[in-house]
Design a protein around this motif. Structure first.
Motif, PDB file in Angstrom:
ATOM      1  N   VAL A  47       9.155  23.788 -17.719  1.00 13.09           N
ATOM      2  CA  VAL A  47       9.417  22.602 -16.905  1.00 13.09           C
ATOM      3  C   VAL A  47       8.493  21.439 -17.253  1.00 13.09           C
ATOM      4  O   VAL A  47       8.940  20.313 -17.463  1.00 13.09           O
ATOM      5  N   SER A  48       7.182  21.745 -17.331  1.00 12.21           N
ATOM      6  CA  SER A  48       6.228  20.654 -17.493  1.00 12.21           C
ATOM      7  C   SER A  48       4.901  21.216 -17.973  1.00 12.21           C
ATOM      8  O   SER A  48       4.619  22.401 -17.797  1.00 12.21           O
ATOM      9  N   LYS A  49       4.092  20.335 -18.563  1.00  9.93           N
ATOM     10  CA  LYS A  49       2.759  20.708 -18.994  1.00  9.93           C
ATOM     11  C   LYS A  49       1.812  19.545 -18.795  1.00  9.93           C
ATOM     12  O   LYS A  49       2.213  18.383 -18.922  1.00  9.93           O
ATOM     13  N   GLU A  56      -2.471  13.729 -20.544  1.00  8.89           N
ATOM     14  CA  GLU A  56      -1.178  13.905 -21.215  1.00  8.89           C
ATOM     15  C   GLU A  56      -0.293  14.825 -20.386  1.00  8.89           C
ATOM     16  O   GLU A  56      -0.729  15.893 -19.954  1.00  8.89           O
ATOM     17  N   THR A  57       0.907  14.369 -20.180  1.00 12.53           N
ATOM     18  CA  THR A  57       1.881  15.168 -19.422  1.00 12.53           C
ATOM     19  C   THR A  57       3.190  15.227 -20.195  1.00 12.53           C
ATOM     20  O   THR A  57       3.541  14.293 -20.932  1.00 12.53           O
ATOM     21  N   VAL A  63      14.144  17.544 -16.032  1.00  6.59           N
ATOM     22  CA  VAL A  63      13.365  17.112 -14.860  1.00  6.59           C
ATOM     23  C   VAL A  63      12.684  15.775 -15.085  1.00  6.59           C
ATOM     24  O   VAL A  63      12.078  15.226 -14.147  1.00  6.59           O
ATOM     25  N   LYS A  64      12.764  15.241 -16.272  1.00  4.38           N
ATOM     26  CA  LYS A  64      12.077  13.991 -16.596  1.00  4.38           C
ATOM     27  C   LYS A  64      12.545  12.875 -15.670  1.00  4.38           C
ATOM     28  O   LYS A  64      13.742  12.709 -15.435  1.00  4.38           O
ATOM     29  N   MET A  82       8.137  17.156  -6.924  1.00  5.20           N
ATOM     30  CA  MET A  82       9.543  17.219  -7.316  1.00  5.20           C
ATOM     31  C   MET A  82      10.362  16.328  -6.392  1.00  5.20           C
ATOM     32  O   MET A  82      10.333  16.501  -5.168  1.00  5.20           O
ATOM     33  N   ASN A  83      11.061  15.386  -6.983  1.00  2.06           N
ATOM     34  CA  ASN A  83      11.872  14.436  -6.222  1.00  2.06           C
ATOM     35  C   ASN A  83      13.328  14.513  -6.669  1.00  2.06           C
ATOM     36  O   ASN A  83      13.635  15.033  -7.753  1.00  2.06           O
ATOM     37  N   ASN A  84      14.190  13.966  -5.839  1.00  8.48           N
ATOM     38  CA  ASN A  84      15.623  13.923  -6.140  1.00  8.48           C
ATOM     39  C   ASN A  84      16.119  15.302  -6.597  1.00  8.48           C
ATOM     40  O   ASN A  84      16.774  15.439  -7.631  1.00  8.48           O
ATOM     41  N   LEU A  85      15.785  16.280  -5.804  1.00 10.08           N
ATOM     42  CA  LEU A  85      16.066  17.662  -6.192  1.00 10.08           C
ATOM     43  C   LEU A  85      17.559  17.956  -6.223  1.00 10.08           C
ATOM     44  O   LEU A  85      18.337  17.428  -5.407  1.00 10.08           O
ATOM     45  N   ARG A  86      17.925  18.800  -7.172  1.00  8.89           N
ATOM     46  CA  ARG A  86      19.317  19.185  -7.388  1.00  8.89           C
ATOM     47  C   ARG A  86      19.484  20.681  -7.145  1.00  8.89           C
ATOM     48  O   ARG A  86      18.508  21.435  -7.186  1.00  8.89           O
TER      49      ARG A  86
END
Length: 112
Positions: A47-49, A56-57, A63-64, A82-86
């Motif tokens: 998902v992310s780092k 640095e992300t 999810v960007k 986490m926003n605008n979740l699906r």
């Protein structure tokens, strides 16, 4: 060594939530921290780092623009906002320190 995720829960589509990862027992500030998720019946999805200093992300395309990772090294904690979740964001979310140490995950369920 421990990584303990918390937060998430049941969220409506379009809503927001935060998951946290609290680390202990190792030198947190020298590790990349990644978030990985697993939906029921599916494999692990990165998902992310975030880099050790937080400068640095990186994000998966899925999810960007919706998720934001951050960290507070003084508190040994990483956040994933986490926003605008699906519906497809429903999964168990794990944090990992350089894929060496792993938490047990926290559940995020998107449902109306």
């Amino acid at each position: 060594v421990q990584l303990v995720e918390s937060g998430g829960g049941l969220v409506q589509p379009g809503g927001s939530t935060r998951v946290s990862c609290l680390a202990s027992g190792f030198t947190f500030s020298i590790h990349d921290i990644s978030w990985v998720r697993q939906a029921p019946g599916k494999g692990l999805e990165w998902v992310s780092k975030i880099s050790p200093d937080g400068d640095e992300t990186y994000y998966a395309d899925s999810v960007k623009g919706r998720f934001t990772v951050s960290r507070e090294n003084a508190k040994n904690i990483v956040y994933l906002d986490m926003n605008n979740l699906r519906l497809e964001d429903s999964a168990r979310y794990y944090c990992t320190a350089t894929y060496t140490y792993w938490g047990h995950g926290t559940q995020v369920t998107i449902s109306s």
